[in-house]
Design an enzyme around this catalytic site. Structure first.
Site, PDB file in Angstrom:
ATOM      1  N   GLU A 268       0.987  -1.172   0.182  1.00  0.00           N
ATOM      2  CA  GLU A 268      -0.128   0.613  -0.060  1.00  0.00           C
ATOM      3  C   GLU A 268       0.865   0.909   0.262  1.00  0.00           C
ATOM      4  OE1 GLU A 268      -1.409   3.261   1.458  1.00  0.00           O
ATOM      5  OE2 GLU A 268      -1.823   2.030   3.369  1.00  0.00           O
ATOM      6  N   CYS A 305      -2.263   8.078   4.683  1.00  0.00           N
ATOM      7  CA  CYS A 305      -2.174   7.752   3.598  1.00  0.00           C
ATOM      8  C   CYS A 305      -3.155   8.103   2.524  1.00  0.00           C
ATOM      9  CB  CYS A 305      -2.221   5.751   2.967  1.00  0.00           C
ATOM     10  SG  CYS A 305      -3.512   5.271   4.799  1.00  0.00           S
TER      11      CYS A 305
END
Length: 528
Positions: A268, A305
């Site tokens: 990720e 994120c």
């Protein structure tokens, strides 16, 4: 106080007086003070030992009952709570994250671990499918075919910098891998090694209390890239989970694909999480949008994120009013200490790059002492964005760029120019959703999660959650890294053809002794 290594429950190299080049220490980012004790860089021998222990325990662990695995996860959750204030204090010292944030993150970590325990105890996650045979079928008999998900083997997990509890040593990657029956070797994050070590001890104690092989979990310390690459290269490694930068994730991905037998890397990585504001939303609740946007942007000093790094606002008076309100809320937002000097330095350079871009104006910028960063807002227009595609790159921290648009087609062009994203957000009225279907269809091809009238920070850990997206948001858009469905990353389907019923796994036997949901001859059922 943390020691220097955990490997298969063995404590290694706890010489706190060591000062050689193979040791490193954490730093308090707020006080810029070095924290004791020193931690040892894992050697090649220790890496091989951890992976060998994992490999040797893989068969036993993969055949351990789901009830035992559920109890393991529950013991980890209990241990995180029993660690009390000492764990939070160490985490605060290493990350400068406020105590209320850490309390909330620990609660999330405990709750998600218990949720995963419930999932594997219920059992339907194995996706059992049964297609009965038909010996009388013409022109050829039909075989009896049954399949389910099984564990893939040892998983290497890299702890994340920005979620030291929920996406680190006891985070989703570790706990879903353990739930799947995969041994885990975790690479601690060098910015908070003490926190990692304390949590590693909690997991080791849970493994011991559950009576499982010690090799199913090891923790290795290290600040060099070599430790990580060696773990990925090791022949016993079956999969890798990583949360971090595009450069870091891609480097591990490339290493995995150079192996004689390539393995999956579930990384990720980067996302700017664009926000598209439609005129009707501004008219209805412009002030609330401005306040919530700055709250989302500055949450955790922008170190999420899902941080909204780009926001599209229409030209005209309403857009001007929204931008003015955003500027006021940005100016009122207090600077915060970033996780470590590397992140702070990258943020400072990124803001300077945006500031020096022709056609971009800084609306707000505030910095504090030491490693602090303040809310930074840049403003530009569609023509500049077309020319300066670097504005579509992630800048990790409390910075976002406002882009003024004149027509719906310009929003669609921005959506089409985006790389893969974790999220995209639309603010508008129900009627505007109907009018902007082409934009929605474009965004569906770019993101893992599409949000209406909200903001992307704050992820609900639930079965339907998708925390992933097309590259470079993740290295594999087929999976989520948050929520129970993350377990699928550490499994593979196995098919049994014409096996006697008594020799099939319980999940595939005719009697369905576990009572799970299965697809039988194309129909979902819990029946025998």
């Amino acid at each position: 106080m943390p020691t220097a290594h955990i490997q298969g429950k063995q404590l290694i190299g706890a010489d706190r007086s060591a000062t050689n080049a193979d040791t490193f220490a954490a730093t308090d980012p707020a006080a810029q003070a070095v924290l004791d004790p020193p931690f040892h860089e894992a050697s090649s021998e220790e890496i091989d030992r951890a992976m060998t222990l994992a490999s040797e325990s893989a068969d036993v662990f993969s055949n351990t009952s789901y009830e035992t695995r559920a109890k393991l996860l529950e013991a980890i959750a209990d241990g995180l709570m029993d660690a009390g204030q000492e764990l939070l204090d160490r985490c605060h010292a290493e990350t400068a994250l406020p105590m209320n944030r850490l309390q909330g993150e620990r609660a999330r970590t405990v709750n998600q671990t218990r949720l995963f325990a419930e999932m594997i105890r219920e059992g339907s996650w194995v996706e059992a499918k049964i297609d009965h045979g038909d010996a009388d079928r013409s022109p050829a008999p039909k075989p009896d075919v049954r399949s389910m998900l099984i564990s893939i083997g040892p998983v290497v997990v890299f702890g994340a910098s920005n979620f030291p509890l929920a996406i680190s040593v006891a985070g989703t990657d570790t706990t879903t891998a353990l739930a799947a029956g995969c041994p885990v070797v975790c690479k601690a994050h060098p910015a908070h090694p003490g926190t990692c070590e304390m949590i590693g001890n909690i997991i080791c104690n849970a493994v011991k209390a559950t009576g499982l092989p010690p090799g199913i979990f090891s923790l290795l310390q290290g600040q060099s890239h070599q430790v990580g690459h060696s773990l990925v290269e090791h022949p016993a490694t079956a999969a890798v989970a990583f949360t971090g930068s595009i450069a870091g994730g891609r480097a591990l991905f490339d290493t995995a694909n150079r192996r004689r037998n390539p393995i999956p890397v579930y990384a990720e990585m980067g996302s700017i999480n664009p926000v598209f504001v439609l005129p009707g939303a501004i008219e209805e609740r412009g002030e609330q949008i401005a306040q919530a946007f700055i709250g989302s942007l500055t949450m955790g000093v922008g170190q999420f994120c899902t941080n909204p790094g780009l926001i599209l606002i229409p030209s005209g008076d309403r857009g001007d009013q929204l931008i003015q309100s955003i500027a006021e809320h940005a100016a009122a937002a207090a600077p915060g200490t970033m996780l470590h000097s590397g992140i702070h330095d990258a943020f400072t350079k990124g803001v300077a790059r945006i500031k020096d871009t022709d056609g971009v104006q800084l609306l707000s910028q505030a910095n504090g002492p030491r490693e602090q960063a303040g809310c930074t807002i840049a403003v530009t227009d569609f023509a500049v964005l077309q020319r300066e595609r670097s504005l579509l790159e992630e800048l990790f921290g409390p910075c976002s760029t406002i882009v003024r648009y004149d027509t719906p087609s310009q929003m669609i062009e921005v959506a089409q120019a985006l790389e893969g994203q974790l999220t995209a957000t639309l603010h508008g009225t129900d009627g505007e959703l109907s009018e902007h279907q082409p934009l929605i269809r474009s965004l569906q091809q770019k993101v893992g999660r599409l949000i209406f009238n909200g903001f992307p920070t704050g992820i609900e850990v639930c079965h339907a959650m998708v925390h992933g997206g097309p590259y470079p948001a993740t290295s594999d858009a087929h999976f989520t890294s948050i929520g129970p469905a993350a377990i699928k990353r550490f499994t593979r389907p196995l098919c049994f053809q014409d096996f006697p019923n008594d020799y099939l796994p319980a999940e595939l036997q005719d009697a369905n002794p576990r009572g799970i949901m299965r697809m039988v001859n194309g129909v979902f059922t819990r029946e025998q």
